[in-house]
Design a protein around this motif. Structure first.
Motif, PDB file in Angstrom:
ATOM      1  N   GLY A 152      -1.660   2.322 -11.396  1.00  0.00           N
ATOM      2  CA  GLY A 152      -1.161   2.712 -12.706  1.00  0.00           C
ATOM      3  C   GLY A 152      -0.612   1.525 -13.451  1.00  0.00           C
ATOM      4  O   GLY A 152      -1.309   0.535 -13.685  1.00  0.00           O
ATOM      5  N   ARG A 153       0.659   1.583 -13.781  1.00  0.00           N
ATOM      6  CA  ARG A 153       1.325   0.524 -14.542  1.00  0.00           C
ATOM      7  C   ARG A 153       2.117  -0.436 -13.661  1.00  0.00           C
ATOM      8  O   ARG A 153       2.936  -1.210 -14.159  1.00  0.00           O
ATOM      9  N   VAL A 154       1.866  -0.393 -12.369  1.00  0.00           N
ATOM     10  CA  VAL A 154       2.582  -1.252 -11.425  1.00  0.00           C
ATOM     11  C   VAL A 154       1.595  -2.207 -10.769  1.00  0.00           C
ATOM     12  O   VAL A 154       0.499  -1.802 -10.344  1.00  0.00           O
ATOM     13  N   PHE A 155       1.993  -3.485 -10.665  1.00  0.00           N
ATOM     14  CA  PHE A 155       1.108  -4.528 -10.149  1.00  0.00           C
ATOM     15  C   PHE A 155       1.812  -5.289  -9.023  1.00  0.00           C
ATOM     16  O   PHE A 155       3.010  -5.568  -9.107  1.00  0.00           O
ATOM     17  N   LEU A 156       1.045  -5.633  -7.994  1.00  0.00           N
ATOM     18  CA  LEU A 156       1.554  -6.444  -6.891  1.00  0.00           C
ATOM     19  C   LEU A 156       1.126  -7.888  -7.082  1.00  0.00           C
ATOM     20  O   LEU A 156      -0.018  -8.155  -7.458  1.00  0.00           O
ATOM     21  N   ALA A 157       2.021  -8.815  -6.776  1.00  0.00           N
ATOM     22  CA  ALA A 157       1.709 -10.240  -6.916  1.00  0.00           C
ATOM     23  C   ALA A 157       2.362 -11.017  -5.786  1.00  0.00           C
ATOM     24  O   ALA A 157       3.404 -10.625  -5.249  1.00  0.00           O
ATOM     25  N   GLY A 158       1.774 -12.142  -5.432  1.00  0.00           N
ATOM     26  CA  GLY A 158       2.344 -12.995  -4.401  1.00  0.00           C
ATOM     27  C   GLY A 158       2.314 -12.329  -3.032  1.00  0.00           C
ATOM     28  O   GLY A 158       1.391 -11.593  -2.694  1.00  0.00           O
ATOM     29  N   ASP A 159       3.357 -12.575  -2.240  1.00  0.00           N
ATOM     30  CA  ASP A 159       3.398 -12.054  -0.869  1.00  0.00           C
ATOM     31  C   ASP A 159       3.394 -10.535  -0.825  1.00  0.00           C
ATOM     32  O   ASP A 159       3.011  -9.950   0.194  1.00  0.00           O
ATOM     33  N   ALA A 160       3.810  -9.873  -1.868  1.00  0.00           N
ATOM     34  CA  ALA A 160       3.738  -8.413  -1.908  1.00  0.00           C
ATOM     35  C   ALA A 160       2.291  -7.949  -1.869  1.00  0.00           C
ATOM     36  O   ALA A 160       1.987  -6.855  -1.381  1.00  0.00           O
ATOM     37  N   ALA A 161       1.385  -8.784  -2.377  1.00  0.00           N
ATOM     38  CA  ALA A 161      -0.037  -8.449  -2.420  1.00  0.00           C
ATOM     39  C   ALA A 161      -0.809  -9.046  -1.261  1.00  0.00           C
ATOM     40  O   ALA A 161      -1.787  -8.451  -0.789  1.00  0.00           O
ATOM     41  N   HIS A 162      -0.392 -10.220  -0.797  1.00  0.00           N
ATOM     42  CA  HIS A 162      -1.155 -10.909   0.255  1.00  0.00           C
ATOM     43  C   HIS A 162      -0.241 -11.802   1.082  1.00  0.00           C
ATOM     44  O   HIS A 162       0.443 -12.666   0.572  1.00  0.00           O
ATOM     45  N   GLN A 163      -0.259 -11.569   2.382  1.00  0.00           N
ATOM     46  CA  GLN A 163       0.488 -12.406   3.318  1.00  0.00           C
ATOM     47  C   GLN A 163      -0.517 -13.251   4.076  1.00  0.00           C
ATOM     48  O   GLN A 163      -1.554 -12.751   4.513  1.00  0.00           O
ATOM     49  N   MET A 164      -0.228 -14.531   4.219  1.00  0.00           N
ATOM     50  CA  MET A 164      -1.147 -15.410   4.926  1.00  0.00           C
ATOM     51  C   MET A 164      -0.369 -16.469   5.707  1.00  0.00           C
ATOM     52  O   MET A 164       0.776 -16.791   5.349  1.00  0.00           O
ATOM     53  N   PRO A 165      -0.954 -17.004   6.786  1.00  0.00           N
ATOM     54  CA  PRO A 165      -0.271 -18.063   7.530  1.00  0.00           C
ATOM     55  C   PRO A 165      -0.022 -19.273   6.634  1.00  0.00           C
ATOM     56  O   PRO A 165      -0.737 -19.473   5.635  1.00  0.00           O
ATOM     57  N   PRO A 166       0.970 -20.100   6.965  1.00  0.00           N
ATOM     58  CA  PRO A 166       1.288 -21.254   6.112  1.00  0.00           C
ATOM     59  C   PRO A 166       0.280 -22.383   6.191  1.00  0.00           C
ATOM     60  O   PRO A 166       0.358 -23.326   5.402  1.00  0.00           O
TER      61      PRO A 166
END
Length: 516
Positions: free
Chosen positions: A300-314
């Motif tokens: 809807g009107r809510v968007f995920l960005a950064g670690d909320a959307a994608h977690q990855m090894p450093p």
């Protein structure tokens, strides 16, 4: 003290999370004239340099903002990075298992006008905070999102002021969740995650110490240590004699609190091979190396960005950089929709563009982590691509979001190439022309006339530049043209001039903005 409800507020965009991605989103929105409210539950910006390096492409995205000058000035080569080589050894004192010196002339001015910036997250976040506030974004620390609802008209959020215990209501058109790997917003939306999953739990300490006695022969920036009791990694930061040491956390048999000052000191002495070293410890930080990507980046009107959307090894340093790319992609689209310059369906392209790229990037970080862990046991055809492909070569709208080879030729859906243009006393990059509204690079007067007529009629922010020297790199003829989006990605290109240039440009802009 009991919580109490009082005021109601309204903002165009509410951002949950005031870290790198949340602050970047606010800055990119403010740069386009959209005021955002950022909520961060902690007391201030990061005190740990979790992210320590920012790729050239990331710096390109900041280049048009008011943060550019300070980021590029402060983010020079850190004193402790030295040669910046990669070391694999039992301890820093040896024996050495492998050594890879840093390649000379790492910055490629033919690929980007921007440097790779070595700047800890703890130093970059305050720069972004000042820049966002300078552009009238509002950032509130110790304010926490408690719950939210949404409908066809907007999002209603209940916010807790953790200092006063007051609860207030924020009405917003759109909500951006930049609230990290344990995103409460993602969980409230019921969005599942996919990917490799956990690669292991770790714990880090940030410390000050003079490690020059073990760096003279191998001036590493990153070291993998194989000591049976103190195995882990040692990483240089952007501050002289400040280091990060990370080792495994045996969950659930031990907790971060078990890593006392005495234990850290013993581990660091073993890892460095310096038995008399007296490190100054600056904190303990648990973390999990994992590959998890949200099944949807929006609801809807809510968007995920950064670690909320994608977690990855450093490994590779792609996590924060990928999140800032999310912010740049989403911000120009939100601004265009809020200003009536784009159709609401444009926001649907945030998920379709960013999710495949983020998933492919997270997988690359996992492959690098497995290579470090297994060494020569990893096959050469494991699917890994070069770092330059990840940084510059990602593609939108493609079945191959990260191609095997780096090709920067102006193809629609790719990052617009950097070309030096002669202008006045010093050369200017094509990258310097991007970052505001849409930009048209033109090789013929007909494209300028079409751009001027269309800009007046459609009311779109469109700047046209008739310059020479870029055409062959962008894959067009001398009289061709190329349309660049506000985030520096190619929207369309035409090989030659046309008598129907205005119609062609109009159709390309309509497609790029989803205007009917």
């Amino acid at each position: 003290m009991n919580e109490k409800t009082s005021r109601e507020e309204r903002v165009p965009v509410l951002i949950v999370g005031g870290g790198l991605v949340g602050l970047s989103t606010a800055l990119f929105l403010a740069h386009r004239g959209v005021k955002a409210l950022v909520l961060e539950k902690h007391e201030g910006t990061s005190i740990h340099p979790r992210a320590r390096g920012f790729h050239e492409r990331t710096i390109e995205l900041f280049r048009s903002t008011c943060a550019r000058e300070e980021i590029e000035r402060v983010g020079g080569v850190p004193p402790d990075l030295g040669g910046g080589g990669q070391l694999v050894a039992l301890t820093l004192a040896g024996p050495v298992l492998s050594w890879m010196p840093a390649a000379p002339g790492a910055h490629r001015s033919d690929l980007s006008p921007c440097p790779h910036v070595y700047l800890g997250q703890d130093r970059l976040e305050p720069i972004l905070l000042r820049a966002a506030r300078e552009q009238q974004a509002e950032v509130r620390f110790r304010h926490e999102l408690k719950e939210f609802t949404q409908d066809a008209k907007g999002v209603t959020a209940q916010v807790l002021d953790r200092a006063t215990r007051e609860t207030y209501t924020v009405h917003t058109d759109y909500l951006v969740a930049a609230d990290g790997v344990r995103s409460s917003v993602r969980e409230a939306l019921g969005i599942a995650q996919r990917g490799h999953g956990s690669l292991g739990h770790n714990v880090s300490t940030l410390f000050h110490a003079d490690l020059s006695p073990v760096r003279r022969e191998h001036p590493f920036g990153f070291a993998v240590l194989k000591h049976p009791e103190a195995g882990g990694v040692m990483v240089a930061t952007d501050v002289k004699d400040r280091w990060i040491y990370a080792t495994r956390l045996d969950v659930p048999r031990e907790a971060p609190a078990d890593f006392t000052e005495e234990r850290w000191t013993r581990l660091i002495r073993l890892a460095t091979g310096l038995p008399e070293l007296v490190p100054t410890l600056l904190g303990t930080f648990p973390w999990e190396a994992a590959e998890r990507v949200a099944e949807r980046f929006s609801s809807g009107r809510v968007f995920l960005a950064g670690d909320a959307a994608h977690q990855m090894p450093p490994t590779g340093g792609h996590g924060a950089n990928t999140g800032i790319q999310d912010a740049a992609n989403l911000a120009w689209k939100l601004a265009a929709v809020l200003k009536g310059q784009a159709g609401p369906s444009l926001l649907e392209t945030y998920d379709s563009e960013r999710r495949p790229v983020a998933a492919a990037t997270a997988n690359q970080a996992t492959l690098l982590a497995l290579r470090l862990e297994k060494g020569a046991a990893m096959p050469e055809d494991d699917g890994a691509v070069s770092a330059r492909v990840v940084i510059f070569g990602y593609r939108y709208g493609s079945d191959e979001p990260l191609p095997r080879m780096l090709t920067l030729n102006g193809e629609p859906g790719t990052r617009a190439p950097h070309v030096w243009l002669s202008s006045g006393e010093r050369p200017v990059s094509t990258i310097d022309l991007f970052g505001g509204g849409f930009v048209l690079l033109a090789g013929d007067r007909s494209w300028l006339d079409a751009s001027e007529a269309l800009s007046k009629r459609a009311g779109l922010p469109l700047q046209a530049h008739r310059v020479d020297g870029w055409q062959s790199t962008y894959g067009v003829g001398a009289s061709g043209a190329c349309l660049i989006r506000p985030d520096g990605m190619v929207a369309a290109r035409w090989s030659e001039a046309s008598s129907d240039a205005e119609r062609m440009l109009s159709e390309a802009l309509a497609a790029a903005t989803r205007r009917g």
